[in-house]
Design a protein around this motif. Structure first.
Motif, mmCIF file in Angstrom:
data_model
loop_
_atom_site.group_PDB
_atom_site.id
_atom_site.type_symbol
_atom_site.label_atom_id
_atom_site.label_comp_id
_atom_site.label_asym_id
_atom_site.label_seq_id
_atom_site.Cartn_x
_atom_site.Cartn_y
_atom_site.Cartn_z
ATOM 1 N N TYR A 260 24.349 55.861 70.240
ATOM 2 C CA TYR A 260 25.993 56.635 69.713
ATOM 3 C C TYR A 260 25.901 58.410 70.155
ATOM 4 O O TYR A 260 25.192 58.787 69.812
ATOM 5 N N PHE A 261 27.216 58.927 70.982
ATOM 6 C CA PHE A 261 26.610 60.036 71.753
ATOM 7 C C PHE A 261 27.713 61.009 71.535
ATOM 8 O O PHE A 261 28.189 62.279 71.510
ATOM 9 N N GLY A 262 28.999 60.361 70.165
ATOM 10 C CA GLY A 262 29.757 61.210 69.425
ATOM 11 C C GLY A 262 31.050 60.900 71.268
ATOM 12 O O GLY A 262 31.109 60.853 72.161
ATOM 13 N N PRO A 296 20.256 63.523 67.209
ATOM 14 C CA PRO A 296 20.276 63.992 65.123
ATOM 15 C C PRO A 296 21.598 63.170 64.927
ATOM 16 O O PRO A 296 21.767 63.137 64.112
ATOM 17 N N ALA A 297 22.975 64.120 65.621
ATOM 18 C CA ALA A 297 23.533 64.474 64.472
ATOM 19 C C ALA A 297 24.699 64.770 66.133
ATOM 20 O O ALA A 297 25.099 65.838 66.495
ATOM 21 N N PRO A 298 25.925 63.671 66.453
ATOM 22 C CA PRO A 298 26.695 63.705 67.273
ATOM 23 C C PRO A 298 27.756 64.182 67.674
ATOM 24 O O PRO A 298 28.515 64.980 68.369
ATOM 25 N N SER A 299 27.793 64.312 66.319
ATOM 26 C CA SER A 299 29.560 65.158 65.495
ATOM 27 C C SER A 299 29.178 66.444 65.709
ATOM 28 O O SER A 299 30.246 67.433 65.728
ATOM 29 N N ALA A 300 27.810 67.052 65.477
ATOM 30 C CA ALA A 300 27.494 68.406 65.275
ATOM 31 C C ALA A 300 27.528 69.123 66.498
ATOM 32 O O ALA A 300 26.955 70.078 66.485
ATOM 33 N N TYR A 301 26.299 68.563 67.346
ATOM 34 C CA TYR A 301 25.972 68.871 68.503
ATOM 35 C C TYR A 301 26.312 68.570 69.672
ATOM 36 O O TYR A 301 25.517 69.039 70.791
ATOM 37 N N ASN A 302 27.210 68.003 69.451
ATOM 38 C CA ASN A 302 27.848 67.755 70.562
ATOM 39 C C ASN A 302 29.278 68.894 71.273
ATOM 40 O O ASN A 302 29.141 69.994 70.613
#
Length: 894
Positions: A260-262, A296-302
């Protein structure tokens, strides 16, 4: 005799039992005696203070070269002393051996415990012979009419791609960032586990995960995301199983397609399309690194949610790739986005996403449950879609703050119901609510044409007089928006100027049930309540159905079903669905259609819709504004396209809009672009004077177009739109247009507009009888200089025999061509004099009709009904239409 006793021969020394006899000492070397060898027993002698006998023969003196040990004391004479045990010397390495021993024991027990845990949790898994990779959720690939990608829909948001389809640096980025030893470990990475353990102990917290790519695949495919010991154990077991049954390439492909990539994107293809608007096959190095950095954190790093963090993560991934040797340092630096860049160029989801959502919602109804990837071909014209999006967004941005509205929607379709563009809102990323399909709002006066159509079907005409004045009916009293009342007006004026009192009187007279029947027949599908206020558009509908309900006015009276999907196929090309041309058939009588188009043209020429314009094209339409201007609409049409526009607010707050200002302006801007390059064609009921018209030939046996057996195409002849006479034509080789030829000169006839190649000129039939086999006028059997005669039942009379012509029972109203002189369907009859089937003009419905310049007097003339709510007043009907409009302009200040 004096004895000398060595220290080892003291009383209490332990004998060396079982020892082998000492070997003889070399010559010249002294041999020391030992217990049990040179001394047989010990007797305590107090006097002498030593043992008796067995001495060394030296008179008790110490041996030469040796001194007595300092710690030794000679015991007192006459007393015996208890012998003390000899202390063993400490062995070097004993402590280390102990540690090793207990370490081995601990490892043994620890290993047994680990095996027990593995067996315990492994037993909770199903049998390994039943393990299988679960199917990936199916993807819905939605394409525009030209084959360009609109969007991917489904649970993943993108299709799966193979390892070999991707640039080499895409999988390399995953390995370098997520699992550097992926190509060498067996599914679990012991080195990585130890490294993480050391880091976590030093930091006194868990610093990072130790799962390999294979373990993550196992977790994503088979397990829940719970962070428990049992789940981690099962994850490791499944990872080892994956490594035993799949290649590294296959495992990495599974990972890339299912992680999953966000932003709703699962898999590398979905992520590439979502963030950059490109296929994963075409990702650049920098884009690939940024996508991997999201994991590592799709919601924060996209990059859409936090572009600066995305840039930092991209830099880390590129550095890792360079360290591992997948790319050079120069390549990493070149692909890296500057740290001072505040934004990352990502694709913005446009209005086409509203279309994709709508298409996705239709899939189950079209093909049932979707189990595999499918490809959906739609009717959307990409250019029109973007033109519509631009028109709505610009109008909201420029006029919204001044007029108090923030949202807009637009639907455009061909006259046969083929949807070409749909805008469900101003910003899809901000709101996915589709205001064109899902939202239901009051249509206001755009609903009035259905009220007037019900009146026309009852027998009223556009020139019927009615009283524009306040009235009350069962507690309901409609008012005009302007607060002014014009007195006696025609229905044409009542609709053009959107007079509420006239519409209210008509609804009461024809009954609300009749209005609902008309609206439903035309295409309104929402449930409606039969109340008089329905005349003012108080029943909520959506923009899609409202727009489609105007299509019969544009296409000659045929009902349509809005359609956005032309074909659905599986990924391998197997056809699952194909659109059909079937529809409701004729829903408007041609005479009524002509009257409605007459009134709706007046509405845009001088009425409330005069703000709309479309240079060179014949068009009609109607404005609508709900109470407190909470909704403002304009729906208009040409012979080629129907478009509806809505503006307002999601919270239903009031605005200062009206249907005739901003909505009409949006309609004009979009329709002007949509009609660019097309040849103007009149709407049904209008004039075709000066136009070259394509005329399809009708097969009398089927009522369908005749097919040319040599080409397989419908047979067409070209006629003069004014006279209906066949015209000699040729195709201009430079433009591809069909042009009329003057038979006298052989040159193009400039008095007739050419037919553009591929244009949808509606086929018409002339006022005279034609042979359905040849399409040419019939010269015999009928006197073409005389008007067609009808009997009292409306049956055509053969002027030669005086007998009724035999109507072909197979020629229904839906298949009949239209006589442009009367706007009525023609009738297929059998001429008793010749036995030929011919089309003849239909019987007039009301009043005196004109046919080829001559009056036709019906045998039973129809008297128009009385004015609404009162007897027909004997007031003069204005013969000069312009003077009537000028009067209305003065009254309403328009």
């Amino acid at each position: 005799m004096d004895f000398r006793i060595s220290a080892d021969d003291r009383v209490g020394a332990q004998p060396n039992r079982g020892a082998k006899p000492q070997a003889r000492a070399p010559k010249g070397q002294r041999v020391e005696p030992s217990l049990g060898q040179s001394v047989g027993g010990f007797v305590d002698d107090e006097r002498s203070g030593g043992p008796i006998g067995g001495g060394g023969g030296n008179g008790g003196k110490p041996p030469r070269g040796k001194k007595p040990a300092r710690s030794e004391k000679e015991p007192r004479r006459g007393k015996a002393e208890t012998a003390k045990p000899k202390k063993r010397r400490s062995r070097s390495g004993g402590f280390l051996m102990g540690i090793l021993w207990w370490g081995f024991v601990a490892c043994l027990w620890g290993g047994l415990a680990v095996i027990g845990v593995i067996v315990y949790y492994g037993a909770q898994l199903p049998s390994s012979n039943s393990w299988a990779i679960p199917d990936r959720p199916p993807n819905i690939r939605i394409l525009a009419a030209d084959g360009s990608l609109i969007s991917n829909r489904g649970q993943t948001g993108g299709e799966a791609v193979t390892f070999r389809e991707l640039p080499q640096y895409v999988p390399a980025a995953f390995i370098a960032s997520e699992d550097r030893r992926f190509m060498s470990h067996f599914g679990v990475d012991p080195i990585g586990l130890v490294a993480v353990a050391v880091e976590s102990v030093q930091a006194r917290e868990v610093t990072r995960g130790a799962s390999t790519l294979t373990q993550q695949v196992a977790k994503n495919l088979f397990l829940t995301p719970d962070q428990t010991l049992g789940r981690k154990v099962q994850e490791a077991i499944l990872a080892i199983w994956l490594e035993q049954n799949f290649t590294k390439e296959e495992i990495l492909e599974l990972y890339m397609n299912r992680v999953y990539f966000g932003s709703g994107a699962t898999g590398i293809e979905a992520a590439a399309q979502t963030y950059f608007g490109v296929s994963a096959r075409n990702l650049s190095l920098g884009q690939a690194a940024m996508l991997v950095g999201i994991l590592p954190a799709p919601s924060a790093y996209n990059p859409k949610a936090n572009p600066q963090r995305a840039i930092e993560r991209q830099r880390l991934v590129l550095n890792s790739m360079a360290q591992e040797g997948y790319i050079t340092r120069e390549e990493a630096d070149a692909a890296q986005i500057s740290s001072d860049q505040e934004t990352v160029r990502t694709v913005v989801a446009g209005s086409e996403s509203y279309v994709a959502d709508w298409v996705e919602s239709l899939m189950t109804a079209y093909i049932g449950e979707i189990k595999d990837d499918v490809v959906v071909q739609t009717t959307i014209d990409w250019k029109m879609q973007k033109d519509a999006e631009f028109a709505v967004r610009e109008a909201v941005a420029n006029e919204g703050p001044k007029r108090g509205f923030s949202q807009g929607a637009l639907v455009a379709m061909d006259v046969n119901g083929t949807v070409r563009a749909m805008v469900g809102g101003v910003d899809y990323q901000a709101s996915q609510y589709n205001r064109a399909v899902t939202a239901k709002r009051q249509p206001g006066s755009t609903f009035k044409p259905f009220v007037y159509m019900a009146a026309m079907e009852k027998g009223y005409t556009p020139d019927t007089l009615a009283e524009d004045a306040q009235f009350e009916y069962n507690g309901w009293s409609p008012r005009n928006a302007s607060g002014k009342y014009a007195g006696t007006v025609t229905l044409r004026q009542g609709l053009a100027y959107s007079l509420n009192t006239i519409a209210g009187r008509l609804a009461i007279d024809v009954t609300p049930e009749a209005v609902i029947d008309v609206a439903t027949r035309m295409g309104i599908s929402s449930a409606m309540t039969p109340v008089p206020s329905i005349a003012l558009g108080t029943q909520e509908v959506n923009l899609l159905e409202l727009t489609s309900a105007y299509a019969p006015f544009a296409n000659g009276g045929m009902g349509i079903i809005p359609n956005v999907i032309t074909k659905i196929t599986s990924k391998d090309g197997t056809q699952l669905y194909e659109a059909s041309d079937a529809g409701p058939g004729r829903v408007v009588d041609p005479n009524v259609l002509s009257e409605m188009n007459d009134m709706l043209k007046t509405a845009v020429e001088v009425g409330t819709g005069k703000g709309a314009n479309l240079g060179g094209w014949d068009f009609g339409g109607k404005t609508g504004t709900s109470q407190n201007a909470r909704d403002a609409l304009f729906v208009g049409y040409t012979s080629a396209m129907v478009t509806g526009v809505w503006l307002g607010n999601d919270n239903d707050s009031k605005t200062t809009l009206s249907g005739g200002n901003v909505p009409a302006a949006i309609w004009s801007e979009f329709m002007t672009k949509a009609h660019a390059g097309r040849s103007p064609v009149a709407i049904p009921g209008g004039s075709y004077q000066g136009q070259l018209i394509a005329q399809q030939l009708i097969d009398p046996a089927t009522g369908q177009a005749l097919i040319d057996p040599t080409t397989g195409q419908p047979q067409v002849q070209y006629v003069d739109g004014g006279t209906g006479q066949p015209v000699q034509t040729m195709t201009d080789p430079t433009t591809g247009q069909v042009v009329a030829i003057d038979p006298n000169t052989g040159l193009p006839n400039t008095n007739l507009a050419p037919v553009g190649t591929g244009t949808a000129n509606p086929p018409i039939q002339t006022g005279q009888m034609t042979d359905p086999n040849t399409g040419l006028p019939i010269n015999g059997g009928f006197d073409q200089t005389q008007p067609q005669q009808y009997d009292a039942q409306g049956q055509a009379i053969d002027p030669v025999t005086g007998f009724p012509l035999q109507v072909d029972p197979n020629a229904g109203l839906n298949n009949a061509p239209i006589d442009p002189q009367t706007g009525m369907p023609m009738v297929l009859v059998v001429d008793p004099a010749t036995g030929q089937q011919v089309w003849v003009p239909g019987a007039p419905a009301a009043g005196q009709q004109q046919f080829q310049g001559q009056q036709i007097q019906p045998t039973s003339p129809f008297a128009p009904p009385a004015a609404v709510g009162q007897q027909q007043q004997q007031q003069p009907v204005y013969q000069n239409e312009n003077s009537q409009r000028t009067l209305m302009d003065l009254l309403f200040g328009n």
